[in-house]
Design a protein around this motif. Structure first.
Motif, mmCIF file in Angstrom:
data_model
loop_
_atom_site.group_PDB
_atom_site.id
_atom_site.type_symbol
_atom_site.label_atom_id
_atom_site.label_comp_id
_atom_site.label_asym_id
_atom_site.label_seq_id
_atom_site.Cartn_x
_atom_site.Cartn_y
_atom_site.Cartn_z
ATOM 1 N N LYS A 45 52.107 35.202 45.590
ATOM 2 C CA LYS A 45 52.070 33.940 46.327
ATOM 3 C C LYS A 45 52.924 32.904 45.596
ATOM 4 O O LYS A 45 53.056 32.949 44.373
ATOM 5 C CB LYS A 45 50.634 33.426 46.438
ATOM 6 N N GLN A 46 53.476 31.967 46.337
ATOM 7 C CA GLN A 46 54.206 30.841 45.759
ATOM 8 C C GLN A 46 55.253 31.300 44.746
ATOM 9 O O GLN A 46 55.403 30.734 43.672
ATOM 10 C CB GLN A 46 53.237 29.857 45.103
ATOM 11 N N LYS A 47 55.971 32.376 45.111
ATOM 12 C CA LYS A 47 57.015 32.928 44.245
ATOM 13 C C LYS A 47 56.495 33.306 42.859
ATOM 14 O O LYS A 47 57.226 33.308 41.878
ATOM 15 C CB LYS A 47 58.184 31.958 44.125
ATOM 16 N N GLY A 48 55.191 33.598 42.801
ATOM 17 C CA GLY A 48 54.619 34.087 41.543
ATOM 18 C C GLY A 48 54.392 33.030 40.491
ATOM 19 O O GLY A 48 54.255 33.358 39.314
ATOM 20 N N ARG A 49 54.288 31.771 40.885
ATOM 21 C CA ARG A 49 54.104 30.714 39.898
ATOM 22 C C ARG A 49 52.641 30.536 39.492
ATOM 23 O O ARG A 49 52.360 29.928 38.459
ATOM 24 C CB ARG A 49 54.642 29.386 40.440
ATOM 25 N N GLY A 50 51.700 31.021 40.310
ATOM 26 C CA GLY A 50 50.285 30.794 40.033
ATOM 27 C C GLY A 50 49.695 31.804 39.066
ATOM 28 O O GLY A 50 50.394 32.647 38.491
ATOM 29 N N LEU A 51 48.386 31.719 38.894
ATOM 30 C CA LEU A 51 47.659 32.600 37.978
ATOM 31 C C LEU A 51 47.327 33.918 38.670
ATOM 32 O O LEU A 51 46.826 33.944 39.794
ATOM 33 C CB LEU A 51 46.371 31.911 37.524
ATOM 34 N N SER A 52 47.593 35.019 37.969
ATOM 35 C CA SER A 52 47.240 36.359 38.437
ATOM 36 C C SER A 52 46.302 37.001 37.425
ATOM 37 O O SER A 52 46.424 36.779 36.222
ATOM 38 C CB SER A 52 48.490 37.228 38.611
ATOM 39 N N ASP A 113 35.872 32.196 30.945
ATOM 40 C CA ASP A 113 37.268 32.277 30.521
ATOM 41 C C ASP A 113 38.241 31.976 31.655
ATOM 42 O O ASP A 113 39.346 31.482 31.420
ATOM 43 C CB ASP A 113 37.564 33.674 29.964
ATOM 44 N N ILE A 114 37.863 32.317 32.878
ATOM 45 C CA ILE A 114 38.709 32.065 34.048
ATOM 46 C C ILE A 114 37.883 31.292 35.063
ATOM 47 O O ILE A 114 36.879 31.790 35.578
ATOM 48 C CB ILE A 114 39.227 33.377 34.666
ATOM 49 N N LYS A 115 38.285 30.083 35.358
ATOM 50 C CA LYS A 115 37.529 29.206 36.241
ATOM 51 C C LYS A 115 37.460 29.775 37.651
ATOM 52 O O LYS A 115 38.480 30.184 38.221
ATOM 53 C CB LYS A 115 38.196 27.834 36.278
ATOM 54 N N PRO A 116 36.281 29.839 38.240
ATOM 55 C CA PRO A 116 36.170 30.283 39.631
ATOM 56 C C PRO A 116 37.054 29.446 40.558
ATOM 57 O O PRO A 116 37.181 28.229 40.388
ATOM 58 C CB PRO A 116 34.688 30.086 39.952
ATOM 59 N N GLY A 117 37.674 30.118 41.518
ATOM 60 C CA GLY A 117 38.520 29.424 42.476
ATOM 61 C C GLY A 117 39.859 28.980 41.928
ATOM 62 O O GLY A 117 40.528 28.142 42.547
ATOM 63 N N SER A 118 40.301 29.566 40.801
ATOM 64 C CA SER A 118 41.553 29.121 40.170
ATOM 65 C C SER A 118 42.684 30.137 40.264
ATOM 66 O O SER A 118 43.801 29.869 39.819
ATOM 67 C CB SER A 118 41.309 28.814 38.688
ATOM 68 N N VAL A 119 42.416 31.306 40.844
ATOM 69 C CA VAL A 119 43.354 32.432 40.764
ATOM 70 C C VAL A 119 44.077 32.624 42.098
ATOM 71 O O VAL A 119 43.458 32.584 43.165
ATOM 72 C CB VAL A 119 42.608 33.725 40.363
ATOM 73 N N LYS A 163 35.065 35.361 43.935
ATOM 74 C CA LYS A 163 34.708 34.192 43.127
ATOM 75 C C LYS A 163 35.916 33.660 42.353
ATOM 76 O O LYS A 163 36.058 32.441 42.173
ATOM 77 C CB LYS A 163 33.565 34.554 42.176
ATOM 78 N N LEU A 164 36.786 34.527 41.901
ATOM 79 C CA LEU A 164 37.955 34.098 41.132
ATOM 80 C C LEU A 164 39.009 33.440 42.016
ATOM 81 O O LEU A 164 39.685 32.490 41.589
ATOM 82 C CB LEU A 164 38.586 35.295 40.427
ATOM 83 N N LEU A 165 39.185 33.942 43.236
ATOM 84 C CA LEU A 165 40.323 33.541 44.057
ATOM 85 C C LEU A 165 40.163 32.153 44.668
ATOM 86 O O LEU A 165 39.070 31.721 45.040
ATOM 87 C CB LEU A 165 40.519 34.546 45.187
ATOM 88 N N LYS A 166 41.302 31.477 44.808
ATOM 89 C CA LYS A 166 41.383 30.297 45.659
ATOM 90 C C LYS A 166 41.251 30.745 47.113
ATOM 91 O O LYS A 166 41.489 31.917 47.432
ATOM 92 C CB LYS A 166 42.743 29.612 45.488
ATOM 93 N N ASN A 167 40.939 29.837 48.020
ATOM 94 C CA ASN A 167 41.026 30.164 49.438
ATOM 95 C C ASN A 167 42.461 30.558 49.775
ATOM 96 O O ASN A 167 43.418 29.921 49.312
ATOM 97 C CB ASN A 167 40.595 28.981 50.295
#
Length: 254
Positions: A45-52, A113-119, A163-167
């Motif tokens: 997503k978004q040309k791969g700029r986000g968190l995976s 370690d990884i905020k819910p809804g941040s991935v 739980k990890l993923l953004k909408n």
């Protein structure tokens, strides 16, 4: 890394198209074609700029192969300490410390370690076999956990991904076709809408032996696309041109 820096039983395996090398120990666990194809199948997503996030990363193959085609951060989550440590050394080996990190943790306890809804993107090559199937009792712990749903099963994996993923974040997994009904059920129950499916065949005249699945969190129902198949081997047991290109061709493009 030079050969003498490898530890007893270890070897280097690589993916030439992505210019990535992975430290492996066949006595513990080794990635195979399913890991390569999942990393290839996943569309950033978004040309791969986000968190995976790679859940159940093992020696880090999927996350590292995927990291080579994105610009954002990639986190590798692995329960087994020995595999997590190998993954960390592979991160250093590939000079990706600025973007790729390893978290030694049960994926169900990762939320500190990884905020819910941040991935943006979650990838996983989970255990294929349910615990009620016959298992080979002589397999060691590394293979038991990697192959059988002892530490995680499909419903719990889908819940962690949700739980990890953004909408509208994407979840990618590779699995066995005979578990497709279980996959679809687990994803639908956790609001992960399946959007793309691709079957992989060992040879053209055989049944599919892998399935690649893309799902979107809170995605609209319907609109599932079945992509053209991937055929792994020719009748002469050589890689097909399609797989040759994935393994040895040009770097994968966004």
């Amino acid at each position: 890394m030079v050969a003498e820096e490898l530890r007893a039983g270890e070897r280097l395996d690589g993916l030439p198209s992505q210019q990535i090398q992975i430290i492996q120990n066949p006595d513990m666990f080794s990635y195979s074609l399913d890991a390569v194809l999942l990393a290839y199948f996943a569309k950033p997503k978004q040309k791969g700029r986000g968190l995976s996030v790679d859940l159940g990363a093992g020696t880090g193959a999927i996350g590292l192969f995927y990291a080579a085609k994105v610009t954002g951060q990639v986190k590798l989550v692995e329960l087994q300490q020995d595999l997590a440590e190998m993954a960390q050394r592979s991160v250093v080996l590939n000079h990706l410390e600025d973007r790729v990190s390893v978290i030694h943790s049960d994926m169900q306890e990762i939320f500190a370690d990884i905020k819910p809804g941040s991935v943006d993107t979650v990838l996983s090559n989970p255990p294929y076999f349910s615990v009620n199937e016959k298992t080979k009792q002589n397999l060691d712990e590394h293979y038991q956990l990697a192959r059988h749903e002892i530490a995680i099963d499909l419903p719990r994996l889908a819940q962690v991904a949700n739980k990890l993923l953004k909408n509208n974040g994407k979840f990618y997994l590779v699995h066995r076709p005979d578990r497709l009904e279980d996959i679809m059920s687990a994803l639908a129950a956790r609001k992960l809408a399946v959007k793309r499916i691709q079957f992989v065949y060992g040879k053209a005249d055989r049944e599919a032996n892998m399935v690649l699945v893309e799902a979107i969190k809170a995605g609209k129902p319907g609109g599932v696309r079945i992509l053209p198949p991937i055929i792994a081997y020719t009748a002469n047991d050589e890689y097909t041109p399609q797989v040759q290109e994935i393994l040895y061709g040009q770097p994968w493009q966004l």
